[in-house]
Enzyme design. Structure first.
Site, PDB file in Angstrom:
ATOM      1  N   SER A  14      38.384 -53.753   3.865  1.00 41.21           N
ATOM      2  CA  SER A  14      38.656 -52.339   3.177  1.00 41.21           C
ATOM      3  C   SER A  14      39.044 -52.654   1.573  1.00 41.21           C
ATOM      4  CB  SER A  14      40.071 -52.019   3.910  1.00 41.21           C
ATOM      5  OG  SER A  14      40.532 -51.094   3.016  1.00 41.21           O
ATOM      6  N   LYS A  66      40.431 -43.066  13.930  1.00 44.29           N
ATOM      7  CA  LYS A  66      40.949 -41.633  13.208  1.00 44.29           C
ATOM      8  C   LYS A  66      41.291 -40.707  14.485  1.00 44.29           C
ATOM      9  CE  LYS A  66      37.939 -42.542   8.993  1.00 44.29           C
ATOM     10  NZ  LYS A  66      37.033 -42.154   8.182  1.00 44.29           N
ATOM     11  N   GLY A 127      23.358 -37.187  11.573  1.00 44.71           N
ATOM     12  CA  GLY A 127      24.382 -37.587  12.524  1.00 44.71           C
ATOM     13  C   GLY A 127      25.261 -36.479  12.787  1.00 44.71           C
ATOM     14  N   ARG A 152      20.237 -38.380  16.404  1.00 46.25           N
ATOM     15  CA  ARG A 152      19.539 -38.870  17.248  1.00 46.25           C
ATOM     16  C   ARG A 152      19.663 -38.306  18.671  1.00 46.25           C
ATOM     17  NH1 ARG A 152      20.932 -45.274  17.679  1.00 46.25           N
ATOM     18  NH2 ARG A 152      23.105 -44.155  18.461  1.00 46.25           N
TER      19      ARG A 152
HETATM   20  P1  NDP Z   1      30.285 -42.527  14.418  1.00 42.02           P
HETATM   21  O1  NDP Z   1      30.246 -43.783  15.091  1.00 42.02           O
HETATM   22  O2  NDP Z   1      31.332 -41.569  14.802  1.00 42.02           O
HETATM   23  O3  NDP Z   1      28.811 -41.935  14.382  1.00 42.02           O
HETATM   24  C1  NDP Z   1      27.714 -42.487  14.209  1.00 42.02           C
HETATM   25  C2  NDP Z   1      26.596 -41.549  14.165  1.00 42.02           C
HETATM   26  O4  NDP Z   1      25.387 -42.354  13.389  1.00 42.02           O
HETATM   27  C3  NDP Z   1      26.003 -40.721  15.252  1.00 42.02           C
HETATM   28  O5  NDP Z   1      25.745 -39.460  15.193  1.00 42.02           O
HETATM   29  C4  NDP Z   1      24.991 -41.659  15.759  1.00 42.02           C
HETATM   30  O6  NDP Z   1      23.827 -40.967  16.725  1.00 42.02           O
HETATM   31  C5  NDP Z   1      24.204 -41.931  14.550  1.00 42.02           C
HETATM   32  N1  NDP Z   1      23.434 -43.296  14.783  1.00 42.02           N
HETATM   33  C6  NDP Z   1      23.986 -44.516  14.898  1.00 42.02           C
HETATM   34  N2  NDP Z   1      22.866 -45.596  14.811  1.00 42.02           N
HETATM   35  C7  NDP Z   1      21.751 -44.901  14.562  1.00 42.02           C
HETATM   36  C8  NDP Z   1      20.537 -45.064  14.425  1.00 42.02           C
HETATM   37  N3  NDP Z   1      20.101 -46.527  14.482  1.00 42.02           N
HETATM   38  N4  NDP Z   1      19.738 -44.061  14.080  1.00 42.02           N
HETATM   39  C9  NDP Z   1      20.088 -42.841  14.082  1.00 42.02           C
HETATM   40  N5  NDP Z   1      21.208 -42.406  14.273  1.00 42.02           N
HETATM   41  C10 NDP Z   1      22.178 -43.367  14.353  1.00 42.02           C
HETATM   42  O7  NDP Z   1      30.285 -43.131  12.935  1.00 42.02           O
HETATM   43  P2  NDP Z   1      31.115 -42.130  11.877  1.00 42.02           P
HETATM   44  O8  NDP Z   1      30.694 -40.687  11.764  1.00 42.02           O
HETATM   45  O9  NDP Z   1      32.782 -42.517  11.794  1.00 42.02           O
HETATM   46  O10 NDP Z   1      30.568 -43.079  10.635  1.00 42.02           O
HETATM   47  C11 NDP Z   1      29.173 -42.805   9.913  1.00 42.02           C
HETATM   48  C12 NDP Z   1      28.900 -43.278   8.769  1.00 42.02           C
HETATM   49  O11 NDP Z   1      29.832 -42.860   7.500  1.00 42.02           O
HETATM   50  C13 NDP Z   1      29.085 -44.666   8.522  1.00 42.02           C
HETATM   51  O12 NDP Z   1      28.229 -45.381   7.962  1.00 42.02           O
HETATM   52  C14 NDP Z   1      30.660 -44.822   7.842  1.00 42.02           C
HETATM   53  O13 NDP Z   1      30.733 -46.071   7.296  1.00 42.02           O
HETATM   54  C15 NDP Z   1      30.411 -43.709   6.826  1.00 42.02           C
HETATM   55  N6  NDP Z   1      31.802 -43.306   6.259  1.00 42.02           N
HETATM   56  C16 NDP Z   1      31.902 -43.318   4.848  1.00 42.02           C
HETATM   57  C17 NDP Z   1      33.016 -42.912   4.659  1.00 42.02           C
HETATM   58  C18 NDP Z   1      33.217 -42.866   2.876  1.00 42.02           C
HETATM   59  O14 NDP Z   1      34.290 -42.887   2.352  1.00 42.02           O
HETATM   60  N7  NDP Z   1      32.072 -43.449   2.316  1.00 42.02           N
HETATM   61  C19 NDP Z   1      34.201 -42.097   5.209  1.00 42.02           C
HETATM   62  C20 NDP Z   1      33.559 -42.017   6.495  1.00 42.02           C
HETATM   63  C21 NDP Z   1      32.658 -42.562   6.875  1.00 42.02           C
HETATM   64  P3  NDP Z   1      24.007 -40.762  18.333  1.00 42.02           P
HETATM   65  O15 NDP Z   1      25.011 -39.608  18.340  1.00 42.02           O
HETATM   66  O16 NDP Z   1      22.677 -40.728  18.781  1.00 42.02           O
HETATM   67  O17 NDP Z   1      24.736 -41.910  18.883  1.00 42.02           O
END
Ligand code: NDP
Length: 274
Positions: A14, A66, A127, A152
């Site tokens: 972090s 969260k 996503g 996805r």
């Molecule tokens: P979640 O686990 O809640 O959601 C993950 C999403 O990614 C789902 O929609 C999932 O699809 C999809 N996914 C995962 N792997 C793949 C893949 N190989 N191909 C296609 N789709 C994929 O994660 P979060 O929403 O919490 O976080 C998402 C991203 O946002 C992370 O990288 C996180 O680090 C980033 N983030 C950054 C922040 C910042 O301040 N910069 C703040 C919050 C988040 P499915 O539904 O099909 O499983």
């Protein structure tokens, strides 16, 4: 002394202490911001301990807590209600814990910093997890011409579109992506964490002004590389969003809104040498 912390698992990576200590210096405030590793299933205990046995003013909540935090606070701000997740908690003077979500506002602030208006733009959000959900209301409030969600697992994108039920919001299937023309693509999937390219057609990036990855890293993320190779004009990672969501949290706790620009530069430099 203002005592703050971030709860997560894992938490070693972090950057929040770096960011908040920089804000505190900027504002001439004395802040102690720590990071705290919380065993899974024990966030409730961690919150009770922090807020009972210290003069803790507030905390951040990160992965994977969260959604848990959403049900553990006494009151929810609208930002948290829309996102169904809490990333910031403030303890009021009466001891009540108020839950907020500053992620979506942080994203919007960073898009503006990068010079990209949202109003009138065609935006594709990739996503349908927590980060995508949290971004929907703040993006829609800035009146894009159209906001498309692709995921996805298509049914989750459809569910979000139907839950938020907004005329500018629609889910797009894999097939519909082939004909889609957009100005901004935001990657809110976690695909970049595993280094995977997203299985979306190159054509969707052509003519796209900005491909924005919520994930950040010291080097361009796999999504940024994919976007560049496929014809997107500009690419950015989520480091600015991280600092911007932190700035909103800092304002909630202290009433003072810090400037983000130099903190983004300093954090980028620190990442490069780490
Ligand atoms: P979640 O686990 O809640 O959601 C993950 C999403 O990614 C789902 O929609 C999932 O699809 C999809 N996914 C995962 N792997 C793949 C893949 N190989 N191909 C296609 N789709 C994929 O994660 P979060 O929403 O919490 O976080 C998402 C991203 O946002 C992370 O990288 C996180 O680090 C980033 N983030 C950054 C922040 C910042 O301040 N910069 C703040 C919050 C988040 P499915 O539904 O099909 O499983």
């Amino acid at each position: 002394m203002i005592k703050l912390t971030v709860f997560g698992n894992p938490i070693a990576h972090s950057q929040s202490p770096f960011i908040h200590h920089a804000f505190a210096k900027q504002m001439d405030l004395v802040v102690e911001y720590r990071k705290c590793l919380v065993p899974l299933g024990t966030l409730s205990n961690a919150l009770t301990q922090f807020f009972q046995h210290s003069d803790g003013k507030g905390c951040n909540i990160t992965v994977p807590f969260k959604e848990d935090a959403f049900s553990l606070v006494d009151r929810l701000d609208d930002t948290a209600l829309h996102a169904k997740a809490v990333n910031t908690i403030k303890r009021n003077d009466d001891g009540q814990l108020i839950g907020y979500n500053t992620d979506g506002a942080g994203l919007v602030m960073d898009l503006k910093r990068l010079g990209h208006a949202i109003s009138g733009q065609r935006i594709l959000l990739l996503g349908a997890g927590g980060a995508a959900r949290g971004a929907l209301t703040p993006l829609l409030q800035h009146q894009p011409q159209q906001l498309y969600i692709h995921n996805r697992t298509y049914v989750k994108a459809e569910q979000l579109a139907s839950e938020f039920s907004h005329p500018q919001l629609s889910a797009v299937s894999d097939d519909a992506l082939n004909d889609l023309e957009v100005d901004i693509i935001i990657n809110a999937t976690s695909a970049s964490i595993s280094g995977a390219e997203l299985p979306i057609p190159a054509s969707v990036f052509r003519g796209c002004q900005l491909a924005y990855d919520m994930m950040y890293a010291e080097a361009p993320t796999p999504f940024m590389v994919q976007a560049k190779n496929s014809g997107a004009y500009n690419q950015a990672d989520g480091l600015g969003m991280l600092v911007a969501q932190a700035a909103y949290a800092f304002e909630i706790w202290t009433g003072k809104m810090p400037s983000t620009e130099n903190v983004i530069l300093d954090l980028r430099a620190a990442l490069a040498t780490s």
